[in-house]
Design a protein around this motif. Structure first.
Motif, mmCIF file in Angstrom:
data_model
loop_
_atom_site.group_PDB
_atom_site.id
_atom_site.type_symbol
_atom_site.label_atom_id
_atom_site.label_comp_id
_atom_site.label_asym_id
_atom_site.label_seq_id
_atom_site.Cartn_x
_atom_site.Cartn_y
_atom_site.Cartn_z
ATOM 1 N N PRO A 27 -49.368 11.807 7.877
ATOM 2 C CA PRO A 27 -50.607 12.052 7.119
ATOM 3 C C PRO A 27 -50.402 12.827 5.815
ATOM 4 N N ARG A 28 -49.200 13.381 5.617
ATOM 5 C CA ARG A 28 -48.933 14.091 4.364
ATOM 6 C C ARG A 28 -48.868 13.131 3.188
ATOM 7 N N HIS A 29 -48.638 11.854 3.485
ATOM 8 C CA HIS A 29 -48.562 10.842 2.439
ATOM 9 C C HIS A 29 -49.888 10.080 2.367
ATOM 10 N N SER A 30 -50.458 10.002 1.189
ATOM 11 C CA SER A 30 -51.780 9.375 1.031
ATOM 12 C C SER A 30 -51.788 7.907 1.457
ATOM 13 N N ASP A 31 -50.643 7.235 1.334
ATOM 14 C CA ASP A 31 -50.610 5.820 1.710
ATOM 15 C C ASP A 31 -50.434 5.618 3.217
ATOM 16 N N GLY B 189 -51.827 16.337 12.572
ATOM 17 C CA GLY B 189 -50.812 16.065 13.587
ATOM 18 C C GLY B 189 -50.660 14.587 13.900
ATOM 19 N N ALA B 190 -51.271 13.724 13.075
ATOM 20 C CA ALA B 190 -51.221 12.265 13.252
ATOM 21 C C ALA B 190 -51.977 11.817 14.503
ATOM 22 N N ASN B 191 -53.032 12.544 14.838
ATOM 23 C CA ASN B 191 -53.845 12.204 15.998
ATOM 24 C C ASN B 191 -55.253 11.773 15.583
ATOM 25 N N ALA C 249 -47.817 1.053 4.768
ATOM 26 C CA ALA C 249 -46.654 1.919 4.577
ATOM 27 C C ALA C 249 -46.109 2.481 5.883
ATOM 28 N N ALA C 250 -46.851 2.330 6.974
ATOM 29 C CA ALA C 250 -46.398 2.857 8.262
ATOM 30 C C ALA C 250 -45.253 2.018 8.808
#
Length: 235
Positions: free
Chosen positions: A52-56, A168-170, A203-204
């Motif tokens: 989540p730190r990356h906007s894409d 935390g990507a949740n 981008a994931a």
């Protein structure tokens, strides 16, 4: 932390089940483990393979649950002129402009969702520090900044929710109440999971849906096999 008998009994059901291979089975189990004396909210939680730190790689979206959330939302529409009448006719609990901006600045927040017309965003922007942390800030991406206030209000009242990945990507989002019939809770769950999967950023990389659980407010998490869930939702 000491756990009560109800929770321990529910946790044992979840432990014996292990990762279930269908959303229908997960819904059945979560209703069995919702043993509190109030109507518990049923929540889907997922850990995603994104940064989540990356906007894409941000994951967010909205979805109208077919059977609602079981909660009656109090909706405020910040607008002017004829839009106030449109908002009230569509079911808004409150509608107005400067008077409500002032009330919010003075500490009033007796609302669950806010819709604003684009011409009000200059004033709404001043409320960012108050509304942002509470998840109440209107946003074009969620459909809450629009001149079509009637549509926005009807969608919110009928069960529209927003989901968004946290630091935390949740993702955590409600799909109904424990009192819902299994078929209704299942349909809501399928719709939400489908939308989370569809929201995968290009981008994931690697595994996107790393874990998926369903739980009641006071109950244990029921682990769901992620690949089975993806297949079941047709993605």
């Amino acid at each position: 932390m000491k756990q009560g008998k109800r929770y321990r009994a529910a946790a044992e059901i979840a432990r014996r089940a292990g990762p279930v291979r269908s959303l229908a089975e997960a819904v059945k189990l979560v209703k069995e483990t919702a043993r509190a004396k109030f109507d518990e909210t049923i929540v889907i939680s997922s850990h995603l393979g994104v940064d989540p730190r990356h906007s894409d790689q941000l994951v967010r979206g909205t979805v109208v649950l077919p059977h609602g959330t079981g909660k009656s939302l109090r909706v405020l529409v910040l607008c002017k002129g004829d839009k106030e009448r449109e908002a009230r006719e569509a079911g808004a609990d409150f509608a107005g402009s400067d008077e409500f901006v002032k009330k919010i600045q003075e500490g009033w927040l007796d609302i669950d969702a806010i819709v604003a017309t684009p011409d009000m965003m200059g004033e709404v922007g001043k409320l960012g520090r108050v509304l942002g942390p509470r998840g109440l800030m209107p946003n074009p991406k969620s459909g809450t900044v629009t001149f079509d206030v009637a549509k926005a209000v009807r969608e919110l009242k009928s069960g529209k929710i927003e989901f968004r990945v946290d630091k935390g990507a949740n993702i955590h989002a409600p799909v109904g109440k424990a009192s819902f019939a299994e078929d209704r809770l299942l349909e809501n769950t399928r719709v939400l999971v489908r939308e989370i999967v569809r929201a995968k950023p290009t981008a994931a990389k690697g595994t996107y849906l790393k874990s998926l659980t369903i739980s009641s407010t006071m109950g244990p998490g029921i682990a769901i096999d992620t690949q089975s869930a993806i297949t079941e939702t047709g993605q």
